[in-house]
Design an enzyme around this catalytic site. Structure first.
Site, mmCIF file in Angstrom:
data_model
loop_
_atom_site.group_PDB
_atom_site.id
_atom_site.type_symbol
_atom_site.label_atom_id
_atom_site.label_comp_id
_atom_site.label_asym_id
_atom_site.label_seq_id
_atom_site.Cartn_x
_atom_site.Cartn_y
_atom_site.Cartn_z
ATOM 1 N N ASN A 92 0.811 -1.134 0.187
ATOM 2 C CA ASN A 92 0.072 -0.003 0.106
ATOM 3 C C ASN A 92 0.869 1.295 -0.060
ATOM 4 O OD1 ASN A 92 -1.717 1.846 0.408
ATOM 5 N ND2 ASN A 92 -2.822 1.070 2.231
ATOM 6 N N LYS B 179 3.577 0.795 3.039
ATOM 7 C CA LYS B 179 3.219 -0.234 3.867
ATOM 8 C C LYS B 179 3.401 -1.405 3.236
ATOM 9 C CE LYS B 179 -0.587 -1.219 6.966
ATOM 10 N NZ LYS B 179 -2.083 -1.016 7.258
ATOM 11 N N ARG C 258 -2.357 -2.134 -3.669
ATOM 12 C CA ARG C 258 -3.673 -1.638 -3.524
ATOM 13 C C ARG C 258 -3.867 -0.205 -4.043
ATOM 14 N NH1 ARG C 258 -5.218 2.764 1.098
ATOM 15 N NH2 ARG C 258 -7.513 2.647 0.740
ATOM 16 N N HIS D 117 -13.285 1.328 0.127
ATOM 17 C CA HIS D 117 -12.929 0.114 0.997
ATOM 18 C C HIS D 117 -13.465 -0.870 0.547
ATOM 19 C CE1 HIS D 117 -13.559 3.291 4.748
ATOM 20 N NE2 HIS D 117 -12.323 3.081 4.429
ATOM 21 N N GLY E 72 -13.744 2.653 10.849
ATOM 22 C CA GLY E 72 -12.557 3.137 11.326
ATOM 23 C C GLY E 72 -12.242 4.455 11.310
ATOM 24 N N GLY F 297 -11.723 6.348 8.581
ATOM 25 C CA GLY F 297 -12.694 6.296 7.737
ATOM 26 C C GLY F 297 -13.676 5.339 7.895
ATOM 27 N N ARG G 66 -13.898 13.381 8.680
ATOM 28 C CA ARG G 66 -14.633 13.521 7.403
ATOM 29 C C ARG G 66 -16.252 13.843 7.797
ATOM 30 N NH1 ARG G 66 -12.553 8.923 3.903
ATOM 31 N NH2 ARG G 66 -10.831 8.667 5.131
ATOM 32 N N ASP H 180 -10.267 10.583 17.302
ATOM 33 C CA ASP H 180 -10.056 9.336 17.764
ATOM 34 C C ASP H 180 -11.162 8.832 18.358
ATOM 35 O OD1 ASP H 180 -9.050 7.247 19.006
ATOM 36 O OD2 ASP H 180 -7.363 7.547 18.148
ATOM 37 N N ARG I 245 -11.709 6.426 20.286
ATOM 38 C CA ARG I 245 -11.312 6.193 22.006
ATOM 39 C C ARG I 245 -11.417 7.507 22.810
ATOM 40 N NH1 ARG I 245 -6.222 2.878 19.934
ATOM 41 N NH2 ARG I 245 -6.373 4.538 18.644
ATOM 42 N N GLY J 79 -11.123 -0.365 13.038
ATOM 43 C CA GLY J 79 -10.633 0.056 14.054
ATOM 44 C C GLY J 79 -12.007 0.062 15.233
ATOM 45 N N GLY K 141 -15.174 -0.772 14.703
ATOM 46 C CA GLY K 141 -16.145 -1.967 14.667
ATOM 47 C C GLY K 141 -15.877 -3.100 15.303
ATOM 48 N N ASN L 253 -13.233 -3.216 17.633
ATOM 49 C CA ASN L 253 -12.791 -2.859 19.061
ATOM 50 C C ASN L 253 -13.462 -2.308 20.099
ATOM 51 O OD1 ASN L 253 -10.101 -3.926 18.491
ATOM 52 N ND2 ASN L 253 -9.787 -2.260 17.233
ATOM 53 N N GLU M 222 -7.529 -6.431 4.395
ATOM 54 C CA GLU M 222 -7.222 -6.005 2.932
ATOM 55 C C GLU M 222 -5.702 -6.704 2.501
ATOM 56 O OE1 GLU M 222 -8.547 -2.562 4.805
ATOM 57 O OE2 GLU M 222 -8.935 -1.851 2.941
HETATM 58 P P1 AMP Z 1 -8.730 2.327 11.655
HETATM 59 O O1 AMP Z 1 -8.836 3.436 10.730
HETATM 60 O O2 AMP Z 1 -9.584 0.923 11.060
HETATM 61 O O3 AMP Z 1 -7.379 2.012 12.092
HETATM 62 O O4 AMP Z 1 -9.517 2.741 13.039
HETATM 63 C C1 AMP Z 1 -9.136 3.863 13.604
HETATM 64 C C2 AMP Z 1 -10.219 4.044 14.723
HETATM 65 O O5 AMP Z 1 -10.420 3.014 15.342
HETATM 66 C C3 AMP Z 1 -9.869 5.097 15.549
HETATM 67 O O6 AMP Z 1 -10.932 6.168 15.750
HETATM 68 C C4 AMP Z 1 -9.632 4.559 16.933
HETATM 69 O O7 AMP Z 1 -10.005 5.295 17.966
HETATM 70 C C5 AMP Z 1 -10.782 3.449 16.726
HETATM 71 N N1 AMP Z 1 -10.362 2.604 17.877
HETATM 72 C C6 AMP Z 1 -9.431 1.432 17.901
HETATM 73 N N2 AMP Z 1 -9.525 0.783 18.956
HETATM 74 C C7 AMP Z 1 -10.453 1.467 19.539
HETATM 75 C C8 AMP Z 1 -11.157 0.930 20.989
HETATM 76 N N3 AMP Z 1 -10.545 -0.026 21.830
HETATM 77 N N4 AMP Z 1 -12.405 1.545 21.006
HETATM 78 C C9 AMP Z 1 -12.873 2.663 20.443
HETATM 79 N N5 AMP Z 1 -12.026 2.943 19.308
HETATM 80 C C10 AMP Z 1 -11.203 2.121 18.954
#
Ligand code: AMP
Length: 393
Positions: A7, A14, A88, A177, A205, A207, A236, A278, A280, A326, A328, A330, A379
């Site tokens: 990627n 990556k 990718r 995606h 995530g 995105g 976004r 973020d 989290r 991310g 979905g 976690n 992916e």
């Molecule tokens: P991705 O783009 O798939 O890497 O996802 C990134 C997103 O996933 C960010 O907003 C992170 O805060 C979220 N994320 C990762 N781990 C957690 C978690 N344990 N709880 C809530 N959001 C998370």
């Protein structure tokens, strides 16, 4: 056989190297800040991680160094062990409905499609050309984020705008995606031993996009002409009234690109919470009672639930609702709050099973009308599988 999945971004590269006999990752890593200061790389292999700050003036230097390191670290004995390289590609426009062997014509098409992915497609071409230099005889395959969505019918992909915009400029929905949603569809079909599933795939995530899938094919997806459309995301906006753009241009003396930049980089969780992009941080902010975080969380959930409900009707029901990426994979609270809002459609979580983080897991209650799963997307593996399949043809 060994396949490399790549990627390439404008300043990053990556990679994952797979042994495809067992679909096992032999090494993975990231080359960052290519062409700028403090460039560095990380390579993970065999439970070890190496990290080094080193001058990486361009993508070719990064690729040469990567291949050199793979041999030096004993991950492969020689470069001839790499049977294929999969790249990718963010936009294949409506030219590419599936992955293809990379030829000069494909490279030219990617250059011609740069208007549809101005940040990404030129970077992918840099990545491809760098590998071509070092591995001139190794077959390479392009795997498009847009390809899976090419099965949408025109009712889904056309916008209700002057038809000439589509005819003259190809203004339509392309989605994104796609490689992730395709992985979700294929894995669910395999695990549940059924090809005829109605799936609502939620890639949440930084995105995010939601896709309606029937019999393994995309019927509709939330991202649009660009990945700015659809649900609210980390930075976004997702769908908004387009009249806002000229209104803000006038009020703030900005041009269109500057306002689009606001919608791409300063909206979503970040825009509404004025705190963080973020998820989290938003969850923690909600726990601390921060009102702007509560608002951002509610808006995100509202946009996600609206798309799920929309696709539930479009598909005439839903066999599997699946969460990935991310948030979905976690976020226990986000999954819970989303599914709670879908109770009127018969979706019901098993609260204990929903505590799961990572891994493939059923999280629906036994009396839920639809199955609900968490499934980590992959992916890179999808890219490696397509590459292997195409070079073996
Ligand atoms: P991705 O783009 O798939 O890497 O996802 C990134 C997103 O996933 C960010 O907003 C992170 O805060 C979220 N994320 C990762 N781990 C957690 C978690 N344990 N709880 C809530 N959001 C998370």
């Amino acid at each position: 056989m060994k396949i490399m999945s790549i990627n390439a971004g404008s300043s990053s590269l990556k990679f994952s190297l797979f042994d495809m006999d067992k679909e096992e990752v032999l090494a993975s890593g990231l080359f960052e800040r290519i062409g700028i200061d403090q460039s560095n790389y990380v390579i993970k292999y065999n439970g070890t991680k190496i990290k080094q700050e080193i001058d990486l003036p361009d993508h070719s230097v990064a690729v040469s160094l990567l291949l050199e390191k793979l041999v030096e670290l004993g991950i492969i004995r020689s470069l001839s062990e790499i049977d294929g390289v999969g790249h990718r590609i963010v936009s294949g426009g409506d030219y590419y409905k599936e992955s293809v062997l990379i030829t000069d014509k494909v490279i030219q098409d990617l250059i011609d499609l740069k208007d549809f992915a101005p940040l990404h497609n030129p970077a992918h071409v840099l990545g491809i050309n760098s590998f071509k230099k070092v591995l001139p005889n190794t077959p390479m395959v392009a795997v498009f984020d847009t390809a899976f969505h090419q099965t949408m019918d025109e009712v889904s992909y056309l916008y209700p705008v002057p038809y000439s915009w589509y005819e003259d400029y190809k203004v339509r929905k392309y989605g994104a995606h796609g490689t992730s949603h395709r992985y979700i569809a294929l894995t669910l079909q395999k695990e549940l031993k059924r090809d005829d599933l109605r799936i609502i795939s939620c890639h949440l995530g930084n995105g995010g996009s939601i896709t309606a899938i029937k019999d393994g094919k995309c019927i509709d997806t939330s991202m649009g002409f660009t990945p700015l459309a659809g649900i609210m995301m980390g930075t976004r906006s997702g769908d908004i009234d387009p009249s806002i753009i000229p209104f803000v241009m006038e009020k703030e003396g900005k041009n269109a690109s500057e306002v689009i930049d606001d919608l791409n980089k300063r909206s979503g969780f970040l825009g509404l919470s004025r705190y963080s992009s973020d998820a989290r941080d938003i969850v923690n902010g909600v726990l601390e009672g921060k009102e702007n975080c509560i608002l951002a969380e509610q808006k995100f959930i509202r946009t996600v639930v609206s798309y799920i409900a929309n696709y539930y009707v479009l598909l005439g029901g839903c066999d599997v609702l699946c969460f990935t990426a991310g948030i979905g994979e976690n976020s226990v609270p986000f999954r819970m709050k989303i599914v709670e809002k879908l109770a009127c459609l018969g979706f019901k979580l098993d609260i204990e099973a929903n505590q799961a983080v990572g891994g493939f897991k059923k999280i629906s209650a036994d009396d839920s009308k639809s199955l609900i799963y968490v499934l980590p997307t992959n992916e890179e593996l999808m890219i490696a599988r397509d590459t292997l399949e195409i070079i073996n043809r």
